[in-house]
Design a protein around this motif. Structure first.
Motif, short mmCIF file in Angstrom:
data_model
loop_
_atom_site.label_atom_id
_atom_site.label_comp_id
_atom_site.label_asym_id
_atom_site.label_seq_id
_atom_site.Cartn_x
_atom_site.Cartn_y
_atom_site.Cartn_z
N GLY A 21 25.45 1.69 42.80
CA GLY A 21 24.18 2.13 42.27
C GLY A 21 23.97 3.60 42.57
N VAL A 22 22.79 4.09 42.29
CA VAL A 22 22.47 5.50 42.47
C VAL A 22 21.56 5.65 43.69
CG1 VAL A 22 21.44 7.53 41.40
CG2 VAL A 22 22.66 5.86 39.98
N PRO A 23 21.99 6.40 44.71
CA PRO A 23 21.14 6.58 45.89
C PRO A 23 19.86 7.33 45.54
CG PRO A 23 23.05 8.04 45.98
CD PRO A 23 23.26 7.12 44.82
N SER A 24 18.85 7.16 46.37
CA SER A 24 17.52 7.69 46.06
C SER A 24 17.51 9.18 45.80
CB SER A 24 16.54 7.34 47.18
OG SER A 24 17.00 7.84 48.42
N GLU A 25 18.35 9.93 46.53
CA GLU A 25 18.35 11.39 46.35
C GLU A 25 18.91 11.82 45.00
OE1 GLU A 25 22.07 10.42 48.89
OE2 GLU A 25 19.98 9.71 48.69
N LEU A 26 19.55 10.89 44.28
CA LEU A 26 20.10 11.21 42.95
C LEU A 26 19.40 10.45 41.83
CD1 LEU A 26 23.95 11.29 43.75
CD2 LEU A 26 22.37 13.22 43.57
N HIS A 27 18.25 9.87 42.12
CA HIS A 27 17.54 9.11 41.10
C HIS A 27 17.16 9.95 39.88
CE1 HIS A 27 16.13 5.32 43.51
NE2 HIS A 27 17.44 5.38 43.33
N GLU A 28 17.00 11.26 40.10
CA GLU A 28 16.66 12.12 38.97
C GLU A 28 17.78 12.13 37.92
OE1 GLU A 28 15.01 14.21 36.18
OE2 GLU A 28 13.95 13.35 37.89
N LEU A 29 19.04 12.00 38.37
CA LEU A 29 20.16 11.93 37.42
C LEU A 29 20.02 10.69 36.54
CD1 LEU A 29 23.28 12.86 39.61
CD2 LEU A 29 21.90 14.36 38.16
N GLY A 47 17.90 -2.80 35.15
CA GLY A 47 17.80 -3.75 36.24
C GLY A 47 17.44 -3.09 37.56
N ASP A 48 17.52 -3.86 38.63
CA ASP A 48 17.21 -3.35 39.97
C ASP A 48 18.40 -2.63 40.60
OD1 ASP A 48 14.65 -4.48 39.85
OD2 ASP A 48 15.36 -6.40 40.68
N THR A 49 19.60 -3.10 40.32
CA THR A 49 20.78 -2.60 41.04
C THR A 49 21.08 -1.11 40.81
OG1 THR A 49 22.28 -3.37 39.29
CG2 THR A 49 21.87 -4.87 41.14
N PRO A 50 20.79 -0.53 39.64
CA PRO A 50 21.09 0.89 39.49
C PRO A 50 20.33 1.79 40.47
CG PRO A 50 20.80 -0.11 37.35
CD PRO A 50 20.37 -1.12 38.35
N TRP A 51 19.25 1.31 41.05
CA TRP A 51 18.38 2.13 41.89
C TRP A 51 18.68 2.00 43.38
CZ3 TRP A 51 15.86 5.39 38.89
CH2 TRP A 51 15.58 5.01 37.56
N THR A 52 19.66 1.20 43.74
CA THR A 52 19.96 0.97 45.15
C THR A 52 21.43 1.22 45.45
OG1 THR A 52 20.29 -1.40 44.71
CG2 THR A 52 18.10 -0.70 45.44
N GLN A 53 21.73 1.62 46.68
CA GLN A 53 23.10 1.87 47.09
C GLN A 53 23.18 1.81 48.61
OE1 GLN A 53 25.82 1.97 45.51
NE2 GLN A 53 27.35 3.10 46.71
N ASP A 54 24.05 0.92 49.14
CA ASP A 54 24.24 0.81 50.58
C ASP A 54 25.58 0.15 50.84
OD1 ASP A 54 23.42 1.00 53.33
OD2 ASP A 54 23.01 -1.16 53.31
N LYS A 55 26.29 0.66 51.82
CA LYS A 55 27.60 0.12 52.20
C LYS A 55 28.55 0.07 51.01
CE LYS A 55 25.59 -2.61 55.96
NZ LYS A 55 25.80 -1.55 56.94
N ALA A 56 28.59 1.18 50.25
CA ALA A 56 29.56 1.38 49.15
C ALA A 56 29.36 0.45 47.97
CB ALA A 56 31.00 1.26 49.66
N LYS A 57 28.11 -0.06 47.80
CA LYS A 57 27.84 -0.95 46.67
C LYS A 57 26.35 -0.92 46.37
CE LYS A 57 29.40 -3.99 49.54
NZ LYS A 57 29.99 -5.20 50.15
N SER A 58 25.99 -1.31 45.18
CA SER A 58 24.58 -1.30 44.80
C SER A 58 23.79 -2.44 45.44
CB SER A 58 24.44 -1.37 43.27
OG SER A 58 24.92 -2.62 42.78
N ALA A 59 24.46 -3.57 45.64
CA ALA A 59 23.82 -4.75 46.21
C ALA A 59 24.94 -5.72 46.61
CB ALA A 59 22.88 -5.40 45.20
N PHE A 60 24.58 -6.85 47.21
CA PHE A 60 25.63 -7.81 47.54
C PHE A 60 26.20 -8.40 46.25
CE2 PHE A 60 21.54 -10.03 47.89
CZ PHE A 60 21.74 -11.15 47.09
N ALA A 61 27.39 -8.95 46.34
CA ALA A 61 28.18 -9.31 45.16
C ALA A 61 27.44 -10.26 44.21
CB ALA A 61 29.51 -9.91 45.58
N LYS A 62 26.82 -11.30 44.75
CA LYS A 62 26.16 -12.29 43.88
C LYS A 62 25.00 -11.67 43.11
CE LYS A 62 27.36 -16.75 45.93
NZ LYS A 62 26.82 -18.01 46.51
N LYS A 63 24.25 -10.79 43.75
CA LYS A 63 23.13 -10.15 43.06
C LYS A 63 23.64 -9.27 41.92
CE LYS A 63 19.16 -7.04 43.66
NZ LYS A 63 18.27 -7.84 42.80
N ARG A 64 24.70 -8.52 42.18
CA ARG A 64 25.27 -7.67 41.12
C ARG A 64 25.75 -8.52 39.95
NH1 ARG A 64 29.91 -4.73 43.84
NH2 ARG A 64 29.49 -5.97 45.71
#
Length: 337
Positions: A21-29, A47-64
């Motif tokens: 996903g896109v980390p908060s500091e790059l949300h403007e992109l 969706g929700d996943t493009p707006w989050t990023q942690d531990k090298a992924k947007s969300a846990f696998a099942k949510k993605r």
């Protein structure tokens, strides 16, 4: 028989992040890219996943996977474009509902190409290897990148011709933004191991070799099943691009692909430009290409417009293609049959 989705103006783009996903500091992109697509006449379902990023992924696998599955089944969503690639899309494969993949385009590259190839191999539905969403945020696109919309708007039975770019971007210059995103400064020159005019014909399959290689030996990477069920014995052209591999790692991967039968009935292989291909001792990428060409007795075309050194041609997994290179210039003619 390959199934080809069809893109029309005014359709709805589903934006989901099955990899990063896109980390908060790059949300403007991301906001800029979404606004740019709306200006082009598309509707957006984000969706929700493009707006989050942690531990090298947007969300846990099942949510993605669930978000991707939901967009695939959503009749209001006509095209899915992730924001960009990433690292760990492979975690989602066992949760993707391949039995209910709909006839709609999925467009992207890098880690996304793992999903694209898996979809086409397992369903016979064409997928689009090309620009990502973030790189469509400019006021306008260069001629090569802009072809994504024309390619995805080609009807079944139709053909679309793309040309090699005039210039490419050597390095990313985020401190020097331009209205067209890329800083195209270097002259494009397609090459081949044959050192003369080359033309290859066959069904396209491929993606980022760093990631698609991990499909080998899994239920999602059965190339022979795809050949038997969807292309009636047609030959294949592999399009590949190297993001981070050294020349020896690239060589090991290509040998693994060969031993797995991925290069059986292959008419040619084309490689994108790469800022990787780091030589090991005096073993260069030119050595890799020459050895592979000699072993398989097929032409190798390289430094084409594909992958992480933009711009890039839109390649359709499953389409029939004629790829030609002559004196540094190239064409890709794809037919949706």
């Amino acid at each position: 028989m390959i199934k080809y989705p069809f893109l029309e103006k005014g359709m709805t783009i589903g934006v989901t992040a099955p990899s990063s996903g896109v980390p908060s500091e790059l949300h403007e992109l991301l906001n800029s890219a979404l606004k740019s697509m709306e200006k082009k006449g598309f509707h957006i379902e984000c969706g929700d996943t493009p707006w989050t990023q942690d531990k090298a992924k947007s969300a846990f696998a099942k949510k993605r996977a669930e978000e991707f599955n939901d967009m695939m089944l959503n009749e209001d969503v006509n095209l899915i474009i992730p924001p960009w690639g990433g690292e760990l899309l492979i975690e989602t494969l066992e949760h993707i509902d391949f039995k209910n993949i709909q006839n709609k385009w999925v467009l992207g590259y890098s880690d996304i190409s793992l999903l694209l190839l898996a979809i086409t191999l397992n369903t016979g539905i064409a997928t689009a290897h090309g620009t990502n969403l973030i790189d469509l945020r400019g006021d306008y696109s260069d001629d090569t990148t802009a072809m994504w919309q024309s390619v995805l708007s080609t009807k079944t039975g139709g053909s679309i011709l793309q040309h090699s770019s005039k210039k490419y971007q050597k390095e990313w210059q985020f401190d020097k933004p331009t209205p067209h995103i890329f800083n195209l400064t270097e002259n494009t020159y397609w090459k081949s191991t044959a050192n003369h005019k080359v033309k290859v014909r066959g069904r396209l399959l491929g993606g980022c070799i760093d990631t698609i290689r991990h499909l080998i030996g899994t239920p999602y990477g059965d190339v022979q099943y795809f050949k038997n069920n969807y292309i009636a014995g047609d030959s294949v052209i592999w399009f590949l691009e190297n993001c981070e591999l050294s020349t020896t790692d690239l060589r090991r991967t290509l040998i693994q692909m060969k031993l797995a039968g991925w290069f059986n009935n292959c008419n040619g292989i084309v490689f994108g430009r790469s800022s990787a291909n780091t030589p090991v001792a005096n073993y260069t990428v030119d050595n890799v290409y020459k050895e592979l060409s000699d072993e398989l007795q097929i032409p190798i075309i390289y430094d084409i417009d594909c992958g992480h050194v933009p711009p890039q041609i839109t390649f359709i997994n499953g389409a029939f293609a004629e790829i030609e290179v002559d004196n540094g210039k190239g064409t890709v003619l794809q037919t949706f049959n």
